[in-house]
Scaffold this motif. Structure first.
Motif, mmCIF file in Angstrom:
data_model
loop_
_atom_site.group_PDB
_atom_site.id
_atom_site.type_symbol
_atom_site.label_atom_id
_atom_site.label_comp_id
_atom_site.label_asym_id
_atom_site.label_seq_id
_atom_site.Cartn_x
_atom_site.Cartn_y
_atom_site.Cartn_z
ATOM 1 N N LEU A 68 3.187 12.384 -23.139
ATOM 2 C CA LEU A 68 3.950 12.016 -21.945
ATOM 3 C C LEU A 68 4.262 10.529 -22.002
ATOM 4 O O LEU A 68 3.358 9.701 -22.055
ATOM 5 N N ASP A 69 5.548 10.218 -22.015
ATOM 6 C CA ASP A 69 6.002 8.828 -21.957
ATOM 7 C C ASP A 69 6.302 8.515 -20.496
ATOM 8 O O ASP A 69 7.359 8.848 -19.981
ATOM 9 N N TYR A 70 5.344 7.910 -19.829
ATOM 10 C CA TYR A 70 5.506 7.563 -18.415
ATOM 11 C C TYR A 70 6.582 6.506 -18.221
ATOM 12 O O TYR A 70 7.231 6.462 -17.210
ATOM 13 N N MET A 71 6.711 5.627 -19.177
ATOM 14 C CA MET A 71 7.512 4.419 -19.105
ATOM 15 C C MET A 71 6.872 3.465 -18.099
ATOM 16 O O MET A 71 6.384 2.423 -18.464
ATOM 17 N N ASP A 72 6.862 3.821 -16.813
ATOM 18 C CA ASP A 72 6.247 3.018 -15.761
ATOM 19 C C ASP A 72 5.399 3.927 -14.878
ATOM 20 O O ASP A 72 5.581 5.145 -14.878
ATOM 21 N N ALA A 73 4.522 3.317 -14.095
ATOM 22 C CA ALA A 73 3.802 4.058 -13.051
ATOM 23 C C ALA A 73 4.761 4.173 -11.863
ATOM 24 O O ALA A 73 4.961 3.215 -11.131
ATOM 25 N N PHE A 74 5.380 5.317 -11.705
ATOM 26 C CA PHE A 74 6.391 5.495 -10.658
ATOM 27 C C PHE A 74 5.809 5.303 -9.264
ATOM 28 O O PHE A 74 6.487 4.833 -8.363
ATOM 29 N N SER A 75 4.536 5.680 -9.082
ATOM 30 C CA SER A 75 3.920 5.509 -7.764
ATOM 31 C C SER A 75 3.855 4.024 -7.396
ATOM 32 O O SER A 75 4.054 3.653 -6.242
ATOM 33 N N LYS A 76 3.597 3.181 -8.379
ATOM 34 C CA LYS A 76 3.556 1.737 -8.142
ATOM 35 C C LYS A 76 4.953 1.240 -7.745
ATOM 36 O O LYS A 76 5.100 0.395 -6.876
ATOM 37 N N GLY A 77 5.980 1.779 -8.391
ATOM 38 C CA GLY A 77 7.363 1.428 -8.049
ATOM 39 C C GLY A 77 7.706 1.821 -6.620
ATOM 40 O O GLY A 77 8.375 1.068 -5.903
ATOM 41 N N MET A 78 7.223 2.980 -6.201
ATOM 42 C CA MET A 78 7.457 3.419 -4.822
ATOM 43 C C MET A 78 6.722 2.512 -3.842
ATOM 44 O O MET A 78 7.241 2.191 -2.775
ATOM 45 N N GLU A 79 5.533 2.092 -4.217
ATOM 46 C CA GLU A 79 4.774 1.171 -3.367
ATOM 47 C C GLU A 79 5.541 -0.142 -3.200
ATOM 48 O O GLU A 79 5.680 -0.658 -2.094
ATOM 49 N N ARG A 80 6.068 -0.652 -4.302
ATOM 50 C CA ARG A 80 6.847 -1.899 -4.253
ATOM 51 C C ARG A 80 8.120 -1.721 -3.427
ATOM 52 O O ARG A 80 8.538 -2.612 -2.706
ATOM 53 N N MET A 81 8.734 -0.561 -3.556
ATOM 54 C CA MET A 81 9.992 -0.287 -2.867
ATOM 55 C C MET A 81 9.826 -0.359 -1.344
ATOM 56 O O MET A 81 10.735 -0.799 -0.636
ATOM 57 N N SER A 119 8.152 -2.355 0.458
ATOM 58 C CA SER A 119 8.181 -3.716 1.012
ATOM 59 C C SER A 119 9.592 -4.289 1.096
ATOM 60 O O SER A 119 9.841 -5.225 1.845
ATOM 61 N N THR A 120 10.537 -3.711 0.359
ATOM 62 C CA THR A 120 11.895 -4.253 0.347
ATOM 63 C C THR A 120 12.940 -3.288 0.907
ATOM 64 O O THR A 120 14.082 -3.687 1.094
ATOM 65 N N SER A 121 12.550 -2.045 1.168
ATOM 66 C CA SER A 121 13.548 -1.058 1.585
ATOM 67 C C SER A 121 13.847 -1.126 3.081
ATOM 68 O O SER A 121 13.078 -1.671 3.868
ATOM 69 N N SER A 122 14.969 -0.545 3.434
ATOM 70 C CA SER A 122 15.372 -0.434 4.840
ATOM 71 C C SER A 122 14.382 0.447 5.586
ATOM 72 O O SER A 122 13.717 1.287 4.977
ATOM 73 N N TRP A 123 14.336 0.324 6.878
ATOM 74 C CA TRP A 123 13.386 1.082 7.693
ATOM 75 C C TRP A 123 13.520 2.583 7.484
ATOM 76 O O TRP A 123 12.543 3.307 7.467
#
Length: 167
Positions: free
Chosen positions: A110-123, A125-129
Motif C-alpha cells: 500500500l502506497d499511502y503517499m500521505d496520512a490522509f487523516s492528518k491532511g483532514m485534520e489540517r484542513m 483549521s483553514t476550511s470554511s465553516w
C-alpha cells in the motif's frame, strides 16, 4: 506523476499489469505514455452517480474510499486478476485499498503517499465553516480506516517521516 514514475521504475524489474479507476475516460495520450511500461492496462470509469450512490451506501468507510468504490469495478478487477494472475498487488493510495483488500493475493503493498487523516485534520483549521463538519467526519473515518487497513497489507510506503509516525 508519482504513480507514473513508480510504474516506470518498477517496470525495469517487474511486468506491470495496470488496473486504474477513473472519473472520466482517460485521454489516449495518457494511456500511450504509460503503455511502454505495462504488459496490460485496464481502466474502469465510475460515474458521478455511481460515486454518490456508493458514498450513501458505504457510510462505514471514508468518503473518498466510498466515492471511488464500485461493485462493477471490483468485478472487473477480479476478472483482470484472474486473467493476468499477478504475484503482488501494489495499491496506490488508501482510497483504492477497498479493492485491493478483497483480493486473495499476497504480498500486498500500500502506497499511502500521505496520512490522509492528518491532511483532514489540517484542513479543518483553514476550511470554511460549512466544510468543518464533513472534514471532521472524514478525519475520524480515515483515522479508523488507516489503522484497520494497515494489517491487510504486508508492505507500506509513505513519503514523510511525520506521516509515517502518524500512521
Amino acid at each position: 506523476l508519482r504513480a507514473f514514475h513508480l510504474i516506470r521504475h518498477l517496470s525495469n524489474h517487474f511486468d506491470i499489469c495496470l488496473f486504474a479507476i477513473n472519473e472520466e475516460t482517460p485521454r489516449a495520450s495518457w494511456v500511450k505514455e504509460v503503455s511502454p511500461y505495462c504488459i496490460a492496462i485496464k481502466t474502469v470509469v465510475i460515474s458521478k452517480f455511481q460515486s454518490l450512490r456508493s458514498m450513501l451506501l458505504r457510510h462505514h468507510i471514508p468518503f473518498q474510499s466510498a466515492y471511488f468504490y464500485s461493485d462493477a469495478a471490483q468485478q472487473s478487477l477480479n476478472e483482470f486478476v484472474k486473467e493476468y494472475q499477478p504475484d503482488v498487488v501494489f495499491c496506490h493510495l488508501l482510497r483504492m485499498s477497498e479493492y485491493a483488500k478483497r483480493l486473495n493475493i499476497e504480498p500486498k503493498v500500500l502506497d499511502y503517499m500521505d496520512a490522509f487523516s492528518k491532511g483532514m485534520e489540517r484542513m479543518q483549521s483553514t476550511s470554511s465553516w460549512w466544510l468543518k463538519i464533513p472534514s471532521r467526519i472524514e478525519e475520524k473515518r480515515l483515522l479508523k480506516y488507516e489503522e484497520e487497513i494497515f494489517d491487510r497489507f504486508q508492505y507500506h510506503i509513505i513519503i514523510s517521516e511525520q506521516d509515517r509516525a502518524h500512521i
